[in-house]
Design a protein around this motif. Sequence first.
Motif, PDB file in Angstrom:
ATOM      1  N   UNK A 148       0.834  -1.208   0.000  1.00  0.00           N
ATOM      2  CA  UNK A 148       0.000   0.000   0.000  1.00  0.00           C
ATOM      3  C   UNK A 148       0.867   1.256   0.000  1.00  0.00           C
ATOM      4  N   UNK A 149       1.937   1.232   0.800  1.00  0.00           N
ATOM      5  CA  UNK A 149       2.842   2.385   0.844  1.00  0.00           C
ATOM      6  C   UNK A 149       3.602   2.540  -0.473  1.00  0.00           C
ATOM      7  N   UNK A 150       4.007   1.419  -1.063  1.00  0.00           N
ATOM      8  CA  UNK A 150       4.697   1.473  -2.357  1.00  0.00           C
ATOM      9  C   UNK A 150       3.801   2.096  -3.427  1.00  0.00           C
ATOM     10  N   UNK A 151       2.547   1.684  -3.431  1.00  0.00           N
ATOM     11  CA  UNK A 151       1.591   2.234  -4.393  1.00  0.00           C
ATOM     12  C   UNK A 151       1.420   3.734  -4.180  1.00  0.00           C
ATOM     13  N   UNK A 152       1.317   4.147  -2.927  1.00  0.00           N
ATOM     14  CA  UNK A 152       1.129   5.567  -2.614  1.00  0.00           C
ATOM     15  C   UNK A 152       2.326   6.397  -3.058  1.00  0.00           C
ATOM     16  N   UNK A 153       3.519   5.871  -2.844  1.00  0.00           N
ATOM     17  CA  UNK A 153       4.736   6.560  -3.289  1.00  0.00           C
ATOM     18  C   UNK A 153       4.738   6.688  -4.816  1.00  0.00           C
ATOM     19  N   UNK A 154       4.343   5.617  -5.489  1.00  0.00           N
ATOM     20  CA  UNK A 154       4.261   5.670  -6.948  1.00  0.00           C
ATOM     21  C   UNK A 154       3.272   6.716  -7.427  1.00  0.00           C
ATOM     22  N   UNK A 155       2.121   6.785  -6.774  1.00  0.00           N
ATOM     23  CA  UNK A 155       1.111   7.779  -7.148  1.00  0.00           C
ATOM     24  C   UNK A 155       1.623   9.200  -6.921  1.00  0.00           C
ATOM     25  N   UNK A 156       2.389   9.396  -5.848  1.00  0.00           N
ATOM     26  CA  UNK A 156       2.957  10.718  -5.572  1.00  0.00           C
ATOM     27  C   UNK A 156       3.913  11.143  -6.686  1.00  0.00           C
ATOM     28  N   UNK A 157       4.663  10.180  -7.220  1.00  0.00           N
ATOM     29  CA  UNK A 157       5.578  10.478  -8.324  1.00  0.00           C
ATOM     30  C   UNK A 157       4.808  10.884  -9.576  1.00  0.00           C
ATOM     31  N   UNK A 158       3.734  10.168  -9.855  1.00  0.00           N
ATOM     32  CA  UNK A 158       2.906  10.481 -11.024  1.00  0.00           C
ATOM     33  C   UNK A 158       2.251  11.851 -10.876  1.00  0.00           C
ATOM     34  N   UNK A 159       1.753  12.139  -9.692  1.00  0.00           N
ATOM     35  CA  UNK A 159       1.139  13.450  -9.432  1.00  0.00           C
ATOM     36  C   UNK A 159       2.169  14.560  -9.629  1.00  0.00           C
ATOM     37  N   UNK A 160       3.404  14.308  -9.189  1.00  0.00           N
ATOM     38  CA  UNK A 160       4.466  15.285  -9.402  1.00  0.00           C
ATOM     39  C   UNK A 160       4.721  15.536 -10.877  1.00  0.00           C
TER      40      UNK A 160
END
Length: 235
Positions: free
Chosen positions: A83-95
Amino acid sequence: MLEVIKFASLLIGAYLLGSVPAAYLVAKWTRGIDIRKYGSGNVGASNVFAVVSKRWAIPVTIFDVGKGAAMVWAAQLLGLGIAEQVTVGLATIIGHNWPIFLRFNGGRGIFTSLGVITMLSWKLGLIVLVMTYILAPLRKVSLGVSLSLVSLPFFSWFLSQPLDIEERLPITLGLAALSLIALLRRLIVPRTPLSESVHPVELFFNRLLFDRDIRDREAWVKWRPFKQQEKQEKD
């Protein structure tokens, strides 16, 4: 508490790395142009390919894929859960899509999403590539992207065993969020002069399926959104 700080720091780092606009920097460095004012106006590898060169589109693609993959990999190295890995990935995409360095006007995040997806499941990453480029001979890559994004959550949920997905709930929810982010980015960009005569319903489906305001791909790619404005400024 230490885990929370570590996770929060990684999220901030992911957003900042995602915000690094490789396409914008390459266009500025090689041609002295603001890529947002040329071609499709998209700050991404596809627009670099169209308005700068094929040669420079390759490193931009590698960087955009790499930053998505790198941040998920960093989360894995730190022992964070799926779940944390997915959230980090989403943060990168949002950036990438809403970069702080370009006043929150970035790209579509497709290649960055590919990096994130591949690190979460290389088989899902392969599915994205196949579904995207199977339509390439028909020059419908954007349609392939749309289809792959919409289908990924279903693949991860219903084919979790053959895809070797152990925690299908966080992966599926993450992929659903990833798809929504990508499609939302397509839909909320401002209208262009080329689309003034396009009906809102047609505009919606053009953006949703083809990632452009009009059906004519050649006219869209070759268009300079601010050509008239630049001419007036020079005069």
